[in-house]
Design an enzyme around this catalytic site. Structure first.
Site, PDB file in Angstrom:
ATOM      1  N   THR A 196       0.808  -1.224   0.000  1.00 42.89           N
ATOM      2  CA  THR A 196       0.000   0.000   0.000  1.00 42.89           C
ATOM      3  C   THR A 196       0.843   1.276   0.000  1.00 42.89           C
ATOM      4  O   THR A 196       0.291   2.376   0.033  1.00 42.89           O
ATOM      5  CB  THR A 196      -0.922   0.047   1.231  1.00 42.89           C
ATOM      6  OG1 THR A 196      -0.115   0.042   2.427  1.00 42.89           O
ATOM      7  CG2 THR A 196      -1.876  -1.135   1.251  1.00 42.89           C
ATOM      8  N   LYS A 197       2.157   1.158  -0.029  1.00 37.64           N
ATOM      9  CA  LYS A 197       3.009   2.338   0.113  1.00 37.64           C
ATOM     10  C   LYS A 197       3.200   3.064  -1.219  1.00 37.64           C
ATOM     11  O   LYS A 197       2.730   2.630  -2.262  1.00 37.64           O
ATOM     12  CB  LYS A 197       4.353   1.928   0.720  1.00 37.64           C
ATOM     13  CG  LYS A 197       4.235   1.405   2.153  1.00 37.64           C
ATOM     14  CD  LYS A 197       3.582   2.426   3.070  1.00 37.64           C
ATOM     15  CE  LYS A 197       3.645   2.053   4.547  1.00 37.64           C
ATOM     16  NZ  LYS A 197       2.759   0.962   4.938  1.00 37.64           N
ATOM     17  N   ASN A 198       3.938   4.163  -1.167  1.00 36.99           N
ATOM     18  CA  ASN A 198       4.051   5.037  -2.333  1.00 36.99           C
ATOM     19  C   ASN A 198       4.849   4.408  -3.470  1.00 36.99           C
ATOM     20  O   ASN A 198       4.584   4.674  -4.643  1.00 36.99           O
ATOM     21  CB  ASN A 198       4.668   6.369  -1.930  1.00 36.99           C
ATOM     22  CG  ASN A 198       3.764   7.146  -0.994  1.00 36.99           C
ATOM     23  OD1 ASN A 198       2.645   6.725  -0.695  1.00 36.99           O
ATOM     24  ND2 ASN A 198       4.234   8.287  -0.530  1.00 36.99           N
TER      25      ASN A 198
END
Length: 396
Positions: A196-198
């Site tokens: 879910t990170k950038n």
């Protein structure tokens, strides 16, 4: 299809097109790179990990970057390598994921919480200073949602009391504060590449530091405590003998993960621009609703736009935050909550004696906040559907 919690009308999206919260944007170059790794049959720690480390070190302007299998591992090894252990205290925020607290516990140290600011959701420097004791060894600021903490004030406290600073940058790959990049203020910075990170590697983390001693220890501790030659023992340079010099951990990143990361990192600014545009559209669309939209970034800072976290004005809406969560889910919009403050989780309450009322700002935020989808993978229709659903729900 679930009956709507609002008025029984047609959902904004169909059940079949449920908008998954936090789904990443995966493009062809990383897919091809992963496949190439598999065809070469070098899928463990190898040349792609080294390339990803080198690229990330350049991006951050750091002397050392060490890739690991999670940010949790990074936090644990950062503290362990810094000598934090039994009898030590580490000050951090109650508004964080449990990994931050667990990493402190795994080192044998005691987490000490300092309340956060209701506007930024970041730890308050004045609350940190109240918690410093003779046992305090480090401050562990968490750059919540991509907004840097007040690092000038935090570093002043660290220098005054001779404390280590280990930054939890899980939300803050692109963040900057007063011209300096996140992870570069203290002794060690820890990053996440979770799905879910950038930027993503599926699972994965990174440590950056300029300290040769910390970097050397982390590199060894991250692979069973084997001497550094173990990282290269199967290369085409010939077999390298190794020795076990610590009781280490199995925290290394694999090449098939780094193969994703090296291409994701190339597009980090492009993805940041996309999330920034969505974040601003949300703020504009929601400004007149019964909610508190996230504060604009402070001057001379760069927000990573990792999470979009409005807070429901439960008094005006006349509904709870959880009602809003359920209503948005009925509209087939995926949502999250960041976070139930750590001091209210059963294990930590039992272990540390924390209780409701200990950190009123964190509790106030937690009762009201939710996270809406914010990913470079969202197209204009996706963002429009989120806006439509939140507007619909916010009219009760």
């Amino acid at each position: 299809m679930n009956k709507l919690a609002i008025d029984g009308g047609k959902p904004v999206r169909s059940k079949e097109n449920f908008l998954v919260f936090g789904a990443p944007l995966i493009e062809e170059p990383e897919i091809e790179e992963v496949v190439a790794c598999m065809r070469r049959r070098w899928i463990g720690t190898g040349p792609k990990v080294r390339q990803f480390e080198e690229d990330f070190a350049v991006y951050k302007g750091a002397k050392h970057a060490i890739a690991l299998n999670s940010c949790t591992a990074a936090l644990h090894l950062a503290m362990f390598a810094a000598g934090i252990g039994l009898g030590d205290e580490v000050i951090t925020t109650p508004m964080t994921f449990c990994a931050t607290i667990n990493a402190i516990i795994h080192c044998g140290a005691t987490p000490v919480l300092a309340d956060c600011d209701r506007k930024t959701m970041n730890i308050l420097p004045e609350e940190i200073e109240k918690k410093v004791t003779a046992k305090t060894k480090a401050i562990l600021p968490v750059h919540f949602a991509g907004r840097c903490c007040d690092m000038d004030a935090i570093m002043d406290i660290a220098r005054t009391y001779d404390l280590l600073v280990i930054e939890d940058c899980a939300h803050a790959i692109e963040s900057e504060y007063h011209g300096q990049k996140s992870g570069r203020f203290g002794d060690i910075g820890c990053f996440s590449f979770y799905v879910t990170k950038n930027i993503v590697t599926g699972e994965g983390g990174m440590i950056i530091t300029d300290d040769d001693r910390f970097a050397g220890r982390i590199k060894v501790l991250g692979l069973h405590g084997m001497s550094k030659d173990a990282w290269n023992r199967f290369s085409d340079e010939g077999y390298k003998h190794y020795q076990v010099i610590h009781a280490g951990y199995k925290y290394n990143m694999m090449d098939i993960q780094a193969a994703m990361g090296i291409h994701q990192l190339k597009r980090v600014n492009k993805y940041w621009e996309r999330r920034k545009n969505i974040w601003k559209k949300y703020n504009e669309a929601f400004k007149d609703l019964p909610c508190i939209t996230p504060a604009e970034p402070d001057p001379n800072t760069k927000h990573a736009y990792h999470l979009y976290t409005p807070m429901i004005d439960i008094e005006k809406l006349g509904k709870s935050r959880d009602w809003v969560l359920n209503a948005l889910t009925s509209e087939n919009i995926g949502v999250g909550v960041h976070y139930l403050p750590v001091h209210l989780h059963p294990f930590y309450r039992k272990t540390f004696g924390w209780k409701e009322g200990d950190f009123p700002n964190a509790e106030w935020i937690s009762e009201r906040t939710l996270s809406l989808p914010l990913s470079a993978a969202l197209d204009e229709k996706d963002a429009g559907d989120v806006i439509a659903a939140f507007q619909k729900v916010s009219h009760g």
